[in-house]
Design an enzyme around this catalytic site. Structure first.
Site, PDB file in Angstrom:
ATOM      1  N   ASP A 153      50.606  35.571  27.367  1.00 31.43           N
ATOM      2  CA  ASP A 153      51.608  36.002  26.778  1.00 31.43           C
ATOM      3  C   ASP A 153      50.439  34.708  25.549  1.00 31.43           C
ATOM      4  O   ASP A 153      50.817  34.883  23.972  1.00 31.43           O
ATOM      5  CB  ASP A 153      52.870  34.603  27.104  1.00 31.43           C
ATOM      6  CG  ASP A 153      53.804  35.495  27.476  1.00 31.43           C
ATOM      7  OD1 ASP A 153      53.739  36.288  27.630  1.00 31.43           O
ATOM      8  OD2 ASP A 153      54.903  34.664  28.381  1.00 31.43           O
TER       9      ASP A 153
ATOM     10  N   ASP B 174      30.967  34.889  47.809  1.00 32.16           N
ATOM     11  CA  ASP B 174      32.134  36.117  47.700  1.00 32.16           C
ATOM     12  C   ASP B 174      31.298  36.683  49.289  1.00 32.16           C
ATOM     13  O   ASP B 174      31.746  36.504  50.655  1.00 32.16           O
ATOM     14  CB  ASP B 174      33.325  35.059  48.009  1.00 32.16           C
ATOM     15  CG  ASP B 174      33.775  33.761  47.180  1.00 32.16           C
ATOM     16  OD1 ASP B 174      33.410  33.152  47.654  1.00 32.16           O
ATOM     17  OD2 ASP B 174      34.250  33.725  46.180  1.00 32.16           O
TER      18      ASP B 174
ATOM     19  N   ARG C  92      39.702  34.274  33.876  1.00 35.60           N
ATOM     20  CA  ARG C  92      39.286  34.915  35.679  1.00 35.60           C
ATOM     21  C   ARG C  92      40.443  33.011  35.757  1.00 35.60           C
ATOM     22  O   ARG C  92      40.059  32.054  35.638  1.00 35.60           O
ATOM     23  CB  ARG C  92      38.002  34.382  36.261  1.00 35.60           C
ATOM     24  CG  ARG C  92      38.105  34.049  37.069  1.00 35.60           C
ATOM     25  CD  ARG C  92      36.423  35.201  38.357  1.00 35.60           C
ATOM     26  NE  ARG C  92      35.842  34.236  38.453  1.00 35.60           N
ATOM     27  CZ  ARG C  92      34.601  33.080  38.897  1.00 35.60           C
ATOM     28  NH1 ARG C  92      34.447  34.762  39.650  1.00 35.60           N
ATOM     29  NH2 ARG C  92      33.891  32.764  38.602  1.00 35.60           N
TER      30      ARG C  92
ATOM     31  N   GLU D  48      35.465  40.776  46.914  1.00 31.95           N
ATOM     32  CA  GLU D  48      34.678  40.112  47.399  1.00 31.95           C
ATOM     33  C   GLU D  48      35.688  39.188  47.974  1.00 31.95           C
ATOM     34  O   GLU D  48      34.624  38.018  49.306  1.00 31.95           O
ATOM     35  CB  GLU D  48      34.503  38.721  46.663  1.00 31.95           C
ATOM     36  CG  GLU D  48      36.506  37.484  46.642  1.00 31.95           C
ATOM     37  CD  GLU D  48      36.528  36.616  45.290  1.00 31.95           C
ATOM     38  OE1 GLU D  48      34.554  36.340  45.422  1.00 31.95           O
ATOM     39  OE2 GLU D  48      36.988  36.266  44.639  1.00 31.95           O
TER      40      GLU D  48
ATOM     41  N   HIS E 195      36.968  28.453  38.300  1.00 27.80           N
ATOM     42  CA  HIS E 195      36.103  27.745  39.009  1.00 27.80           C
ATOM     43  C   HIS E 195      35.262  26.091  37.882  1.00 27.80           C
ATOM     44  O   HIS E 195      35.110  25.377  38.465  1.00 27.80           O
ATOM     45  CB  HIS E 195      35.242  28.160  39.165  1.00 27.80           C
ATOM     46  CG  HIS E 195      34.738  28.551  40.675  1.00 27.80           C
ATOM     47  ND1 HIS E 195      35.312  28.383  41.888  1.00 27.80           N
ATOM     48  CD2 HIS E 195      34.800  30.411  40.942  1.00 27.80           C
ATOM     49  CE1 HIS E 195      34.940  29.667  42.724  1.00 27.80           C
ATOM     50  NE2 HIS E 195      34.889  30.608  42.317  1.00 27.80           N
TER      51      HIS E 195
END
Length: 244
Positions: free
Chosen positions: A81, A171, A67, A145, A42
């Site tokens: 990585d 959500d 996230r 969610e 987001h």
């Protein structure tokens, strides 16, 4: 072993990081938080800005999860990585989703491509075998969610390689057709998610806008708390300067 994995059974506190500047991670490293979660779902993080954030987190001693925007294998592998301590994957709707995520995140039993040259392997300091063991210590957190995720929450929690379930109440409330994240329907869903995580020995995590609800969720068995964000904390501190 990841510092977060070593403390997986403890109560840990972190915050979301939504500002794409490494100083934020560096500064929060001195604030006593247990971890941060860079919100590439987001907030405007690209691969270059994520790389800088993860470098700054290491410099500041702040473990960082990311996230990610989705569960695509390329984003999962690239993020790990670069040295993320773990990933939080949104919209995990089924056990099949969870298995695919784990496969992309793990060397042993998975399909993550192995190179010991990136940051996670200390730029070649670790041997390939050591790099694989170290990389497989990264945390994999599935965000529940949706109605689908709630329906298969037991199967998702039971998936080998999934380390925890993260509750996305905003959500989840939409999926349940209610507007209040504190509605009885959402509260019952949260209890169901936490119970599933605990039954399978997994971490139960949640986002809270403030510390007020922490005690209630801790009583249910939640141990990882992502409280507010860098933006929210800055806004609330600025408002207090004017008594707001």
């Amino acid at each position: 072993m990841s510092a977060l994995r070593a403390g997986a059974g403890q109560s840990l506190t972190g915050t979301f990081i939504k500002t794409p500047h490494p100083i934020i991670a560096e500064m929060l490293g001195g604030a006593g938080l247990d971890f941060g979660v860079v919100d590439a779902e987001h907030a405007p993080f690209d691969r270059a800005s994520l790389d800088m954030m993860l470098m700054a987190g290491r410099a500041g001693g702040l473990p960082l999860l990311v996230r990610i925007p989705d569960g695509t294998p390329s984003f999962i592998m690239s993020t790990l990585d670069m040295g993320a301590d773990g990933i939080v994957v949104p919209r995990v709707d089924s056990a099949a989703d969870a298995r695919a995520i784990v496969a992309s995140a793990r060397f042993e039993g998975g399909r993550r491509g192995l190179s010991n040259s990136p940051r996670y392997a200390s730029y070649g300091k670790l041997s390939p075998a050591e790099a694989a063991r170290h990389g497989d210590a990264a945390i994999v957190m599935c965000q529940i969610e949706s109605a689908g995720g709630l329906a298969e929450v037991e199967e998702i929690a039971a998936t080998p390689g999934v380390d925890g379930l993260f509750i996305g109440r905003a959500d989840l409330s939409q999926a349940l057709g209610v507007s209040d994240i504190r509605s009885p329907e959402v509260t019952e869903a949260c209890k169901r998610i936490v119970a599933a995580a605990l039954r399978h020995g997994k971490i139960a995590a949640i986002f809270l806008p403030s510390v007020e609800e922490r005690e209630a969720f801790a009583a249910l068995g939640v141990t990882w708390f992502i409280i507010n964000s860098d933006q929210g904390l800055m806004k609330s501190a600025a408002a207090k300067l004017q008594g707001k």
